[in-house]
Design a protein around this motif. Structure first.
Motif, PDB file in Angstrom:
ATOM      1  N   THR A 114      32.745  13.411  54.008  1.00 37.97           N
ATOM      2  CA  THR A 114      32.318  12.531  52.928  1.00 37.97           C
ATOM      3  C   THR A 114      31.652  13.301  51.815  1.00 37.97           C
ATOM      4  N   LEU A 115      31.007  14.434  52.145  1.00 37.67           N
ATOM      5  CA  LEU A 115      30.375  15.232  51.100  1.00 37.67           C
ATOM      6  C   LEU A 115      31.427  15.769  50.146  1.00 37.67           C
ATOM      7  N   MET A 116      32.534  16.149  50.669  1.00 36.71           N
ATOM      8  CA  MET A 116      33.571  16.700  49.818  1.00 36.71           C
ATOM      9  C   MET A 116      34.342  15.593  49.088  1.00 36.71           C
ATOM     10  N   ALA A 117      34.461  14.436  49.746  1.00 34.95           N
ATOM     11  CA  ALA A 117      35.170  13.301  49.147  1.00 34.95           C
ATOM     12  C   ALA A 117      36.407  13.776  48.399  1.00 34.95           C
ATOM     13  N   ALA A 118      37.248  14.474  49.127  1.00 33.07           N
ATOM     14  CA  ALA A 118      38.355  15.203  48.497  1.00 33.07           C
ATOM     15  C   ALA A 118      39.219  14.319  47.618  1.00 33.07           C
ATOM     16  N   GLY A 119      39.502  13.110  48.089  1.00 34.19           N
ATOM     17  CA  GLY A 119      40.382  12.258  47.308  1.00 34.19           C
ATOM     18  C   GLY A 119      39.816  11.896  45.956  1.00 34.19           C
ATOM     19  N   VAL A 120      38.537  11.492  45.944  1.00 35.69           N
ATOM     20  CA  VAL A 120      37.903  11.069  44.694  1.00 35.69           C
ATOM     21  C   VAL A 120      37.840  12.212  43.714  1.00 35.69           C
ATOM     22  N   PHE A 121      37.369  13.385  44.192  1.00 28.06           N
ATOM     23  CA  PHE A 121      37.165  14.507  43.279  1.00 28.06           C
ATOM     24  C   PHE A 121      38.496  15.126  42.848  1.00 28.06           C
ATOM     25  N   ALA A 122      39.489  15.047  43.730  1.00 28.03           N
ATOM     26  CA  ALA A 122      40.816  15.512  43.331  1.00 28.03           C
ATOM     27  C   ALA A 122      41.359  14.635  42.212  1.00 28.03           C
ATOM     28  N   GLN A 123      41.085  13.330  42.306  1.00 30.81           N
ATOM     29  CA  GLN A 123      41.533  12.417  41.259  1.00 30.81           C
ATOM     30  C   GLN A 123      40.818  12.718  39.945  1.00 30.81           C
ATOM     31  N   ASP A 124      39.496  12.973  40.011  1.00 30.77           N
ATOM     32  CA  ASP A 124      38.740  13.332  38.811  1.00 30.77           C
ATOM     33  C   ASP A 124      39.313  14.588  38.166  1.00 30.77           C
ATOM     34  N   THR A 125      39.566  15.588  38.995  1.00 33.24           N
ATOM     35  CA  THR A 125      40.104  16.846  38.476  1.00 33.24           C
ATOM     36  C   THR A 125      41.502  16.639  37.913  1.00 33.24           C
ATOM     37  N   ALA A 126      42.291  15.793  38.573  1.00 32.77           N
ATOM     38  CA  ALA A 126      43.634  15.504  38.067  1.00 32.77           C
ATOM     39  C   ALA A 126      43.560  14.861  36.691  1.00 32.77           C
ATOM     40  N   THR A 127      42.578  13.975  36.489  1.00 34.69           N
ATOM     41  CA  THR A 127      42.403  13.346  35.179  1.00 34.69           C
ATOM     42  C   THR A 127      42.058  14.381  34.129  1.00 34.69           C
ATOM     43  N   GLY A 149      12.015  19.730  58.700  1.00 34.40           N
ATOM     44  CA  GLY A 149      13.455  19.753  58.909  1.00 34.40           C
ATOM     45  C   GLY A 149      14.174  18.882  57.891  1.00 34.40           C
ATOM     46  N   LEU A 150      13.594  17.714  57.622  1.00 31.23           N
ATOM     47  CA  LEU A 150      14.166  16.826  56.617  1.00 31.23           C
ATOM     48  C   LEU A 150      14.115  17.467  55.227  1.00 31.23           C
ATOM     49  N   GLN A 151      13.009  18.136  54.965  1.00 34.46           N
ATOM     50  CA  GLN A 151      12.874  18.812  53.669  1.00 34.46           C
ATOM     51  C   GLN A 151      13.937  19.905  53.519  1.00 34.46           C
ATOM     52  N   LYS A 152      14.169  20.649  54.604  1.00 31.46           N
ATOM     53  CA  LYS A 152      15.217  21.670  54.572  1.00 31.46           C
ATOM     54  C   LYS A 152      16.578  21.050  54.330  1.00 31.46           C
ATOM     55  N   ALA A 153      16.823  19.923  54.987  1.00 37.32           N
ATOM     56  CA  ALA A 153      18.119  19.266  54.851  1.00 37.32           C
ATOM     57  C   ALA A 153      18.375  18.854  53.406  1.00 37.32           C
ATOM     58  N   THR A 154      17.337  18.290  52.761  1.00 32.07           N
ATOM     59  CA  THR A 154      17.533  17.844  51.378  1.00 32.07           C
ATOM     60  C   THR A 154      17.753  19.026  50.442  1.00 32.07           C
ATOM     61  N   LYS A 155      17.022  20.105  50.680  1.00 29.63           N
ATOM     62  CA  LYS A 155      17.226  21.297  49.846  1.00 29.63           C
ATOM     63  C   LYS A 155      18.629  21.852  50.035  1.00 29.63           C
ATOM     64  N   ARG A 156      19.069  21.931  51.297  1.00 32.18           N
ATOM     65  CA  ARG A 156      20.394  22.467  51.577  1.00 32.18           C
ATOM     66  C   ARG A 156      21.484  21.556  51.014  1.00 32.18           C
ATOM     67  N   PHE A 157      21.220  20.252  51.061  1.00 32.09           N
ATOM     68  CA  PHE A 157      22.188  19.299  50.519  1.00 32.09           C
ATOM     69  C   PHE A 157      22.377  19.536  49.016  1.00 32.09           C
ATOM     70  N   ILE A 158      21.253  19.669  48.317  1.00 33.18           N
ATOM     71  CA  ILE A 158      21.323  19.926  46.871  1.00 33.18           C
ATOM     72  C   ILE A 158      22.038  21.248  46.598  1.00 33.18           C
ATOM     73  N   ASP A 159      21.713  22.276  47.387  1.00 39.67           N
ATOM     74  CA  ASP A 159      22.383  23.575  47.214  1.00 39.67           C
ATOM     75  C   ASP A 159      23.894  23.423  47.369  1.00 39.67           C
ATOM     76  N   GLN A 160      24.296  22.635  48.371  1.00 36.74           N
ATOM     77  CA  GLN A 160      25.717  22.444  48.631  1.00 36.74           C
ATOM     78  C   GLN A 160      26.386  21.669  47.499  1.00 36.74           C
ATOM     79  N   VAL A 161      25.676  20.656  46.993  1.00 32.94           N
ATOM     80  CA  VAL A 161      26.223  19.889  45.872  1.00 32.94           C
ATOM     81  C   VAL A 161      26.473  20.803  44.681  1.00 32.94           C
ATOM     82  N   PHE A 162      25.478  21.627  44.333  1.00 30.29           N
ATOM     83  CA  PHE A 162      25.629  22.527  43.199  1.00 30.29           C
ATOM     84  C   PHE A 162      26.730  23.565  43.451  1.00 30.29           C
ATOM     85  N   ALA A 163      26.806  24.049  44.695  1.00 24.41           N
ATOM     86  CA  ALA A 163      27.798  25.070  45.010  1.00 24.41           C
ATOM     87  C   ALA A 163      29.216  24.538  44.891  1.00 24.41           C
ATOM     88  N   ASN A 164      29.397  23.217  45.082  1.00 19.28           N
ATOM     89  CA  ASN A 164      30.736  22.633  45.066  1.00 19.28           C
ATOM     90  C   ASN A 164      31.089  21.964  43.742  1.00 19.28           C
TER      91      ASN A 164
END
Length: 675
Positions: A13-26, A197-212
């Motif tokens: 779900t983080l990658m949501a490949a279909g949605v983002f592929a559609q955005d990129t296709a547009t 642990g929750l704080q780490k998760a949120t930081k890592r989540f943001i890092d992953q969002v920016f990286a992708n």
């Protein structure tokens, strides 16, 4: 016990490949169409250059034929005189042979006639060629508008893709180990471990969002002002244990959803803020958010379930609905939401457009705005560039409406507002006082020096190179475009027929190209108009005819402004793309996709928007304006953009070359008065 390494994974779900592929296709589709149209424009530019070169060659040949015509005419007359002389001598001496004289005269007449036929053919070839050139120019200005519109579509698609990439959802699993403090109970150590642990998760989540991010290279350097947030959808403890050495290890599975202050998307992509207007108002100049480094405003609770796997929930704290962690700001969301009994609705309004509301330093968008806030004291601020901010500290206990009144800063034109927002007092200018735009008044444009052309590098090829121009004398210019009522007075007085009324009508824009409509003219342009609308469907010659009539009526010389005069007056001592800056903004002018009620619908009444520094209205958008051509020009240039053309074509330096007999329901004019 052995400390387990940190584990990290992102669900599909983080990658949501279909949605983002559609955005990129547009985005890719728009980019592809842009490339096609740019190639077409380049080809037409080359074709136009060849046609212009060929016309120059034909004109040169015509000049030679006309020169030869004079010579042949002289030879014909000389041959005739010689033959007439022999005829006179023949009366006295019948034996004289006049054959050579007759032959010479016959050849002279034939050669002269052939040269006249060649001139006629050359004129026809030039006329045909010029017609082709006019059509190519129309096609070119259509392609230019299409290209600029596609660029707008591309910017919108990029913003939408980035928004979707920031608001994706995903699940992370993190394993974290801490040392329990000697003074700490096991429950407190357990809670602290889960919190970290929750704080780490949120930081890592943001890092992953920016990286992708698709445009990560552009966005990453601005990460500190991105305002990215994380909403914790749910979280639970997969496993946890205490070791004999006083360590606590926890394995958390956290499902999160990204969130974004959407008004900042344009800043991240280096785009005009108007592309984010549907998401919220861009930040005021110089504002940057600050982020605390701990979860001090949150409370974690641990619940045992039947299988002894704990459930971590993030509970909202009454004083602060948003948790901020370094770069990300984490908005806490329970896995099982409960009614917000301690929150109340607040509606904020103001007396201006395009403002920005801050509650406790956090941007919430523009008014009219309704938000839910915790009961208690809140700092309310409403900002708009060029205005004094509204600030208040309000104790909110029940639903209420706050009306903010902002006053304009003295002598500020940083963000001109629509006429409906202006007060009725005269506008004080350095050279004149303008009390009304509807009377087509005259303002004095002072003498001066300026740089003419594409100063920012965003213009078309015909806007370069930039050249310095000197206007040694001041001159007077009409502060609005000539109106329908004023043009009607001219028609009534003279019985003049415009080219649209005599010829094939007037052009209008349909499906990205000018279409001729036989019934369209200045009095029926294809949209509803009133007397105070700018007159359109008039050609260059029609505008000149009006100027000549007005000169006779007023006893002063009126004419179309030349390009130097027009751009100098439109710039009004600025070096930006528009009178208020380098972004078109929203509802500041009438052009395509500029946010006014007239955009892409029709011209607007003259003077509907704020004037520039010299008191001139509608130099941006509304209708293109004819300028006076030089003696060496075959074409005529229009300036200023129009209600159905892209905002980037309403820049002060944009030039479009058209045939003098072209007319459209998006072209009008204004005049200057000679000294």
């Amino acid at each position: 016990m052995r400390i387990a390494p940190l584990s990290f994974f992102v669900t599909a779900t983080l990658m949501a490949a279909g949605v983002f592929a559609q955005d990129t296709a547009t985005v890719n589709a728009v980019e592809s169409e842009l490339a096609v149209k740019q190639t077409e424009l380049d080809n037409y530019t080359q074709i136009l250059d060849k046609h212009i070169s060929e016309e120059a060659r034909l004109q040169s040949q015509l000049a030679l034929l006309r020169t030869r015509s004079s010579e042949l005419d002289k030879e014909k007359n000389q041959a005739l005189d010689a033959m007439n002389e022999l005829y006179r001598r023949l009366i006295d001496d019948p034996s004289i042979d006049i054959t050579a004289a007759q032959t010479r005269y016959q050849q002279a007449v034939a050669t002269h006639k052939q040269n006249k036929d060649d001139i006629s053919m050359q004129l026809a070839a030039i006329a045909s060629h010029r017609k082709d050139i006019e059509q190519i120019r129309i096609t070119k200005h259509t392609l230019v508008n299409t290209l600029e519109s596609l660029k707008d579509q591309l910017s919108t698609a990029r913003v939408e893709r980035l928004r979707n990439e920031f608001t994706r959802e995903g699940t992370l699993e993190v394993e974290h180990t801490i040392n329990c403090k000697r003074t700490e109970t096991l429950a407190a150590c357990e809670q602290r471990g889960q919190q970290l642990g929750l704080q780490k998760a949120t930081k890592r989540f943001i890092d992953q969002v920016f990286a992708n991010l698709t445009e990560q290279r552009i966005v990453e350097p601005k990460r500190n002002i991105a305002g990215a947030q994380v909403q914790v959808v749910n979280s639970h403890v997969v496993g946890s244990a205490f070791s004999g050495q006083g360590n606590y290890s926890v394995n958390l599975s956290v499902t999160m959803r990204g969130d974004m202050n959407n008004s900042r998307l344009c800043s991240l992509l280096n785009l005009d803020n108007r592309f984010c207007s549907e998401y919220g108002t861009p930040l005021s100049m110089g504002y940057q958010a600050s982020y605390p480094t701990t979860f001090s405003d949150t409370q974690l609770t641990f619940k045992d379930s039947t299988d002894n796997i704990g459930q971590v929930e993030v509970a909202k704290v009454q004083q602060q609905p948003i948790i901020e962690v370094n770069t990300p700001r984490v908005a806490n969301t329970k896995s099982t939401p409960s009614p917000e009994v301690n929150s109340v609705s607040v509606t904020l309004r103001s007396n201006v457009y395009d403002d920005e509301v801050f509650i406790n330093g956090v941007s919430y968008g523009s008014t009219k705005l309704t938000v839910k806030v915790p009961k208690g004291i809140h700092d309310i601020e409403v900002r708009k560039l060029g205005y004094q901010p509204y600030k208040a500290q309000v104790n909110i206990r029940k639903a209420q409406t706050i009306n903010a009144r902002l006053s304009k800063k003295p002598e500020s034109i940083a963000a001109p507002t629509p006429k409906s927002e202006q007060n009725t007092k005269p506008i004080k200018l350095a050279t004149s006082t303008v009390t009304s735009a509807s009377n087509n008044g005259i303002v004095i444009i002072p003498a001066g020096t300026f740089k003419m052309g594409d100063l920012t590098g965003n213009g078309l090829a015909n806007e370069r190179p930039v050249v310095e121009k000197v206007l040694s004398n001041s001159y007077a210019m009409q502060n609005t475009e000539v109106t329908v009522a004023q043009f009607r007075s001219f028609i009534t007085s003279t019985g003049y027929q415009t080219e649209a009324e005599k010829g094939k009508g007037c052009a209008y824009y349909k499906n990205g190209e000018p279409i001729w409509e036989l019934d369209y003219n200045w009095n029926n342009p294809g949209f509803k108009q009133a007397d105070n609308f700018p007159v359109v469907c008039v050609s260059y010659e029609d505008a000149k005819a009006y100027a000549n009539w007005l000169s006779g009526e007023k006893g002063q010389q009126f004419r179309l402004p030349n390009e130097v005069e027009w751009e100098y007056a439109a710039r009004a001592s600025t070096a930006s793309e528009y009178p208020w800056g380098n972004e078109i903004g929203k509802n500041l002018a009438n052009c395509g996709w500029c946010g006014s009620e007239y955009s892409n619908k029709s011209a607007a009444p003259v003077g509907e928007f704020s004037p520039n520094n010299y008191g001139l209205y509608d130099t941006v958008g509304n209708v293109w304006e004819w300028t006076q051509k030089r003696a060496s020009q075959d074409d005529v240039t229009v300036r200023g953009g129009a209600w159905n053309f892209a905002p980037s074509l309403a820049r002060v330096s944009t030039r479009l070359a058209l045939a003098a007999d072209f007319r459209a329901n998006y072209i009008g004019f204004r005049l200057v008065r000679e000294r």
